[in-house]
Design an enzyme around this catalytic site. Structure first.
Site, PDB file in Angstrom:
ATOM      1  N   LYS A  49      70.157  61.428  82.952  1.00  0.00           N
ATOM      2  CA  LYS A  49      69.216  60.426  83.069  1.00  0.00           C
ATOM      3  C   LYS A  49      68.498  60.090  82.020  1.00  0.00           C
ATOM      4  O   LYS A  49      67.302  60.639  81.771  1.00  0.00           O
ATOM      5  CB  LYS A  49      68.928  60.420  84.525  1.00  0.00           C
ATOM      6  CG  LYS A  49      68.256  59.036  85.150  1.00  0.00           C
ATOM      7  CD  LYS A  49      67.847  59.207  86.181  1.00  0.00           C
ATOM      8  CE  LYS A  49      66.689  58.056  87.302  1.00  0.00           C
ATOM      9  NZ  LYS A  49      66.684  58.180  88.112  1.00  0.00           N
ATOM     10  N   SER A  68      68.070  55.126  92.259  1.00  0.00           N
ATOM     11  CA  SER A  68      67.770  54.800  90.864  1.00  0.00           C
ATOM     12  C   SER A  68      68.745  55.318  89.608  1.00  0.00           C
ATOM     13  O   SER A  68      68.811  54.809  88.731  1.00  0.00           O
ATOM     14  CB  SER A  68      66.551  54.564  90.179  1.00  0.00           C
ATOM     15  OG  SER A  68      66.127  56.581  89.902  1.00  0.00           O
ATOM     16  N   SER A  97      66.610  58.555  94.580  1.00  0.00           N
ATOM     17  CA  SER A  97      67.618  58.393  94.032  1.00  0.00           C
ATOM     18  C   SER A  97      68.700  59.068  93.539  1.00  0.00           C
ATOM     19  O   SER A  97      69.469  59.241  92.154  1.00  0.00           O
ATOM     20  CB  SER A  97      66.659  58.040  92.812  1.00  0.00           C
ATOM     21  OG  SER A  97      65.608  56.295  92.945  1.00  0.00           O
TER      22      SER A  97
HETATM   23  N1  GLN Z   1      64.529  53.523  95.592  1.00  0.00           N
HETATM   24  C1  GLN Z   1      63.116  54.170  95.045  1.00  0.00           C
HETATM   25  C2  GLN Z   1      62.481  53.108  94.837  1.00  0.00           C
HETATM   26  O1  GLN Z   1      63.087  52.398  94.075  1.00  0.00           O
HETATM   27  C3  GLN Z   1      63.322  55.491  95.088  1.00  0.00           C
HETATM   28  C4  GLN Z   1      63.219  55.932  93.917  1.00  0.00           C
HETATM   29  C5  GLN Z   1      64.002  57.139  93.698  1.00  0.00           C
HETATM   30  O2  GLN Z   1      64.222  58.228  94.142  1.00  0.00           O
HETATM   31  N2  GLN Z   1      63.564  57.188  92.033  1.00  0.00           N
HETATM   32  O3  GLN Z   1      61.290  53.614  94.578  1.00  0.00           O
END
Ligand code: GLN
Length: 479
Positions: free
Chosen positions: A79, A154, A178
């Site tokens: 990522k 994400s 994420s």
């Molecule tokens: N959807 C969550 C957020 O926007 C999780 C994001 C993540 O785990 N990086 O914070």
């Protein structure tokens, strides 16, 4: 789509018996990347480098097979929040365009030491903030099942990179779901380790007391292998634990808990609920005792998570000032303007929203009402999770209340987006490990995920349970 190799074990067999060579394998993946370009998975592909490394590692095997590392032959994407020395890393943000990593993250370092091949960096939500991989400077990632749908976020690029076979595994990051949520939306495995299991050195920070690097793969065994390689103490991260990766046995009968308020939750869609209930019914017949328990803290999870992560993000992201890294506005004439304009032009709207929310909850006058209160609720969530996991081996839940939505469907409603995290944030708040494995599909063919959580540092047991379920749990579509 069926992957060329469903497991790393099968691939290694073919590599060892010379049915396939590493350069052929890398060419296959590079071809797949070309064919699937419209999914917007990769921000950058390290094609020449991957080819050269394949040649080098093939030679290494021919000369002394016993010296090859544990990940010899595994092609992995990362990522775009994970640093790799000499390569650009941008957190999918304009503010970091052109920035090159000065060092590699510990996780990448360890993969390379064990002879893995890094094939490219994947698209994601800007600074890992999002649940759909739509908040990227490089445009949205598209789900491999249906390009009109989001892959989750994400780490959406990482999930799709494995889902449609452009590599064998991928590193993502998980602050509140994420890795697990996109794994569920894409029908693959995604594991978030306990906080402290994997060093955060070289991971671009979002919420430092929540962030962990996690692994995507087709199956739980491969995830377990990669996780073991990247785990452990690290001089560069004092929160990475000293004790090694303990092996544990699964002993049946297992005791598993699930939350009554989760299965009656108004956000839980019917098909997901039915798939989850039939998974429970199946488990009950396999010497796995599933107990429905009360859990009062469920609706406090999302607000607590967003208050605390926004606070940590607002502090972490203050380093992007137009001076030290990446983008600097050309319109600025003074120091103040350099800060203001570079940040205004460099950050996307979701990131700005969170910086503002974080600064607000940390400001004097609101600190006690929001930040401190959320810290206290987090303590309760941790204590309650520990208590449950003393009585039960695992807690299970659907990974998400509903399957992948259409691109653009929730863009205008941040609350809708945030509430999609209701089942995943507990693991990060409580610092415990969690994994998502496939749990069948909806009538429309959209993948669903089953989440398993275990006590802190019991990932080995959790991964064994996940592997057992993945092999045996019926994956019938609803209908
Ligand atoms: N959807 C969550 C957020 O926007 C999780 C994001 C993540 O785990 N990086 O914070």
């Amino acid at each position: 789509m069926k992957p060329l190799y469903k497991t790393f074990f099968l691939l290694q067999q073919d590599l060892k018996s010379k049915k396939i060579t590493l350069p052929n394998l890398v060419d296959y993946y590079l071809n797949r990347i070309e064919e699937t370009k419209n999914h917007n998975i990769y921000i950058e592909v390290f094609a020449d480098e991957a080819r050269n490394r394949a040649l080098h590692l093939q030679k290494k095997f021919q000369e002394s097979p016993e010296s090859c590392g544990k990940l010899w032959g595994m092609v992995i994407s990362i990522k775009d929040v994970i640093c790799y020395e000499g390569h650009e890393v941008s957190a999918a943000s304009k503010i970091l365009i052109g920035f090159k990593s000065l060092y590699s993250s510990t996780a990448v370092e360890r993969i390379i030491q064990e002879d893995g091949i890094i094939i490219g960096r994947t698209n994601c939500d800007e600074f890992a903030m999002g649940s759909a991989s739509e908040n990227s400077f490089f445009g949205p990632v598209k789900n491999g099942i249906d390009p009109e749908r989001v892959p989750g976020g994400s780490s959406g690029g990482s999930a799709v990179s494995v889902q449609i076979d452009t590599c064998m595994a991928s590193l993502g990051s998980d602050t509140g779901g994420s890795v697990r949520q996109p794994a569920a939306f894409c029908g693959i495995v995604g594991v978030k380790p306990s906080f402290g299991r994997v060093s955060r050195h070289g991971l671009i920070a979002y919420g430092s007391s929540f962030d962990q690097i996690g692994v995507f793969s087709q199956n739980a065994e491969d995830a377990s292998l990669v996780l073991e390689v990247i785990s452990g103490a690290d001089d560069y991260d004092s929160t990475a634990i000293q004790n090694s990766y303990q092996k544990q046995d699964l002993s049946f009968p297992l005791r598993v808990a699930y939350y009554r308020p989760a299965i009656h939750h108004p956000r839980l869609e019917q098909q997901t609920k039915l798939a989850f209930l039939s998974a429970i019914e199946w488990m009950e017949n396999q010497n796995i005792n599933c107990h429905s328990i009360e859990f009062d803290l469920l609706d406090l999870m999302v607000p607590t998570y967003y208050v605390l992560t926004a606070a940590e993000a607002s502090s972490n992201l203050s380093r992007y000032d137009g001076i030290r890294f990446g983008y600097r506005s050309s319109k600025a004439n003074t120091l103040d303007e350099t800060y203001k304009l570079s940040r205004t032009e460099g950050f996307g709207s979701e990131v700005k929203k969170r910086i503002m929310l974080g600064s607000f909850v940390l400001s004097s006058g609101y600190f006690d009402d929001y930040f401190e209160k959320a810290q206290n609720v987090r303590k309760q969530i941790k204590a309650e999770s520990e208590k449950i996991l003393k009585d039960y081996d695992f807690i299970i839940m659907p990974t998400t209340p509903a399957p992948a939505w259409k691109i653009g469907e929730k863009t205008l409603d941040p609350i809708e987006n945030y509430l999609a995290d209701i089942f995943t944030v507990q693991a990060n708040l409580a610092e415990i490990p969690a994994i998502s494995i496939p749990m069948g599909k909806t009538k429309e063919g959209l993948p669903l995920g089953l989440q398993i959580m275990s006590a802190k540092f019991e990932e080995d047991k959790m991964l064994k349970f996940a592997a057992f379920l993945q092999k045996n749990l019926p994956q019938t579509p609803q209908g």
